[in-house]
Design an enzyme around this catalytic site. Structure first.
Site: not given
Lengths: 371, 425
Positions: B50, B143-144
């Site tokens: 993350d 973004d993860e």
């Protein structure tokens, strides 16, 4: 009840009624056929609560009476008896048993009381007309292939029958699954002008078609808004109708199509069948490239490769390319009896009309596929 | 002697050692101090990565003058914080906070409008680096992602833990943003772990310690338990995972529906879902949670229509058509109800989605109150087959023309340019 009947006559009658009985039944009595002997006649009655078929056939009645017995078991036994055998049915022994004996075979069948057998009442059916069995076969055969199996649009799961009184009066049968539509009409029988439009369920169509396979006589049709009854010879079929509104199909039949392609029906069907071998299993798309005097059928799939076949046709308009589901083309080609099939086209995205060059009563509409 | 394994996050040096060893916590190889110690470090291979304050980190990367300033990315349509940098977080700014509140807490913050195109470009670069580590990457958002590094030891010549440390180092040096790692033996624990040591974190939950760790945690730590479900669980006396473990499986299912089953298993650290690599899109859906529970069919339908439009828009943009339509409802007491229907032909049209989903909705409501509605399509196909003229529906052609005309106007003037009558309320 006690009677004697020839195996062939019993088998024929049983065959007609037994297929209405569902293979799996939650209500035991619905698995049974009602067997009734009276006045020199054997009467068989089977129902699934939506359709009821009664068939009568002459028999030697020893003692009048009635009983119900498992329809499929009874049918299977009679089927396996030797040709020309005499069959005795005897329910006089008591103990809820029906004894079937023939030659050296003897079967004891479980029965259920006649009083439990549901009788499907026709109710008040105000409309009656007579129809030639051949004409009824035509109405069914030319339309049933287009009946939808889509459950959510239940009102498409049958053949829509109605009377056309404007223009040339006709009795019309229509079926569609959204992709193709079949509309077939015959001359309006006397007494049919006032009938309401009704949707005859698919299963009823199948049972009726089987019943009238061998008859050449007249079928008397009686109907109300909820039920329909077909009677001929010694058979009666009563069925519920689909409670729904059939779409206003006239609006989807194109009126402006002007490009007419005429093709030999047999060579067309064979060519479509050959070319479609290549088309992907799921889509079965076949492309028709139509130029003056020539039709090129083609199909391609990433896995299989490509196929092309050319056919001489009668066509003199601008070139056009249009795709169809091969199965739909074959289904329609099957309905055409004369040697020539006529395609009446507008463009590659619009519904196309297909007709039998010699049968003005039948009209088919086919949606193209994008190819 | 109790064995443990130590990994240096800087030089990737690995050392087996006595868990009770004393002495300086320094890497014997590079003398770095960023060390991870865990007895199961060599055995775990499911990770959640993350990025830290992703949008804000990207903005700081692109404007070094912002480095030590509180940065809030947000505003936009709904006026909430999309991301707050760690400086801003010191002042109590959190993501999803209304902007006015955030600015009250941190009046000096630099507010930056989100630039989604830039973030997704950076997200794609990060994904490419992840795919160098393992093909089994399941992105959760831009973004993860989950990574399954099972069987990569020989490929990379180092165990998964070291590959992850290396990957995060590459993200920092090659892309310029930092990320945190959660390493465990299943997805939900990995997801919990990545949150434990943020930013630039590396947390490990092993088979031996995960359950005792979970016991003490509030129920809100479970993935899928949001604010309102947490409030409801607490109201039912279920504050921690330990409380949750006392309840029978079927009681939980009876009380909370499908979520109850999830609660039961997660409370025991069980999660058998595999890491699904980013394959083809399998479905497209949209859902919305209401401000207040709704039970009236008309209001529910009003919520349904814009979702149908949203799903249709995404199908059209991504070049898909769907053959099955799914309706999802969540009752006021958190039971999830789903219904689906297969269409005769695939569709791209909002109108078809709505005409399919609305009747199912009418049948499903049964006087209950709902907190969420969602609609989606699955069984995606090529749009070339979508929405043929329907011979059994004479008006379908006209409706198709209307939708195509609306699309054309919107393509020219924007999505808000034109609304169907149904969209006004």
């Amino acid at each position: 009840m006690k009677l004697t009947i020839e195996r062939a006559a019993l088998l024929r009658a049983l065959n007609h009624v037994q297929s209405v009985v569902e293979r799996r039944n939650t209500i035991p009595i619905l698995a049974n056929v009602l067997v009734e002997a009276r006045d020199g006649m054997l009467s068989l009655n089977a129902t699934d609560m939506d359709i009821s078929i009664v068939e009568r056939t002459p028999a030697e009645v020893g003692q009048p009476g009635s009983i119900t017995a498992p329809a499929h078991t009874l049918y299977d036994i009679v089927r396996k008896l030797p040709d020309g055998a005499q069959v005795d049915l005897d329910a006089t022994g008591g103990g809820d048993r029906l004894i079937l004996s023939s030659g050296r075979s003897r079967f004891t069948l479980q029965t259920l009381p006649t009083e439990d057998f549901p009788v499907m009442a026709g109710g008040d059916m105000p409309h009656t007309f007579d129809l030639d069995a051949g004409a009824l076969r035509t109405l069914i055969d030319r339309t049933r292939f287009a009946i939808s199996t889509e459950e959510t649009r239940y009102y498409l799961n049958g053949i829509y029958v109605h009377a056309v009184t404007e223009g040339t009066p006709a009795l019309r049968a229509v079926a569609t699954d959204g992709h193709r539509l079949a509309r077939v009409e015959i001359e309006l029988p006397e007494g049919a002008a006032g009938i309401p439009g009704v949707i005859v369920p698919r299963k009823t169509v199948a049972e009726l078609r089987k019943l009238i396979e061998e008859t050449d006589g007249t079928v008397t049709v009686t109907l109300s808004e909820t039920k329909i009854r077909f009677a001929f010879d010694e058979a009666v079929l009563i069925s519920k109708l689909i409670d729904g509104t059939f779409p206003d199909y006239e609006r989807v039949i194109p009126t402006g199509n002007d490009k007419v392609l005429s093709v030999d029906r047999v060579s067309f069907a064979q060519a479509v069948d050959r070319v479609a071998t290549i088309a992907t299993e799921k889509l079965r798309a076949v492309k028709l490239s139509i130029d003056a005097g020539q039709l090129t059928l083609s199909a391609s799939s990433q896995e299989n490769g490509t196929a092309v076949e050319e056919l001489p046709v009668s066509y003199d308009r601008d070139s056009i390319e249009i795709g169809f589901n091969a199965r739909y083309l074959l289904d329609i080609a099957d309905q055409i009896e004369s040697s020539q099939a006529e395609f009446i086209l507008a463009d590659s995205a619009s519904p196309t009309i297909v007709r039998d060059a010699e049968d003005p009563g039948a009209l088919y509409v086919l949606m193209p596929m994008r190819v | 002697m109790t064995d443990t394994v130590q990994l240096c996050r800087d030089c990737l040096h690995i050392e087996r050692m006595d868990a009770n060893a004393l002495g300086p916590r320094r890497c014997p190889s590079c003398h770095g101090s960023r060390l991870i110690r865990h007895p199961e470090l060599m055995d775990l291979s499911i990770a959640h990565i993350d990025c830290d304050a992703f949008y804000a980190s990207v903005e700081k990367r692109d404007d070094p003058s912002l480095a030590d300033k509180p940065v809030i990315v947000g505003g936009g349509q709904r006026g909430v914080v999309s991301a707050a940098c760690y400086v801003a977080r010191i002042y109590g700014v959190r993501s999803a906070m209304p902007m006015f509140k955030a600015l009250k807490a941190c009046p000096d913050a630099v507010v930056i409008r989100p630039n989604m195109e830039k973030y997704s470009a950076v997200g794609r670069q990060i994904r490419a680096l992840m795919l160098d580590a393992t093909p089994l990457v399941e992105p959760l958002s831009i973004d993860e992602a989950f990574l399954d590094l099972s069987g990569t030891t020989r490929l990379h010549g180092r165990p998964p833990a070291a590959t992850l440390a290396h990957l995060v180092k590459r993200i920092e040096t090659e892309i310029g943003v930092s990320a945190s790692i959660g390493l465990s033996y299943n997805k939900s624990l990995a997801k919990i772990a990545s949150d434990l040591d943020k930013p630039r974190g590396f947390a490990v939950l092993g088979r031996a310690d995960a359950l005792s760790f979970l016991e003490e945690q509030p129920v809100g730590i479970i993935w899928g338990v949001g604010k309102s479900l947490r409030a409801k669980l607490e109201q039912d006396g279920l504050r921690t995972i330990r409380d949750l473990k006392k309840i029978d499986k079927f009681d939980l299912i009876a009380r909370y529906g499908a979520m109850g089953k999830r609660l039961y298993h997660f409370a025991r650290g069980e999660d058998d879902r595999g890491v699904q690599p980013d394959g083809e899109t399998k479905s497209i859906s949209a859902e919305t949670t209401f401000n207040a529970d709704l039970s009236d069919i008309q209001s529910l339908k009003e919520e349904l229509w814009p979702l149908c439009e949203k799903v249709a828009r995404r199908m059209k943009r991504q070049g898909f058509a769907g053959r099955s339509v799914h309706l999802k409802l969540k009752t006021a007491d958190f039971k999830t109800v789903t219904r689906s229907r297969t269409l005769p032909d695939p569709t791209q049209f909002a109108e078809v989605l709505y005409r399919t989903a609305a009747p199912i909705l009418e049948k499903t409501v049964e006087g209950r109150a709902f907190r969420l509605i969602g609609v989606g399509v699955a069984d995606l196909t090529d749009p070339v087959l979508a929405d043929p003229i329907d011979l059994a529906d004479p008006d379908s052609g006209k409706r198709a023309k209307v939708e195509r005309a609306i699309d054309a106007v919107r393509a020219k003037l924007g999505d808000g340019a034109l609304k169907k009558g149904r969209g006004w309320h």
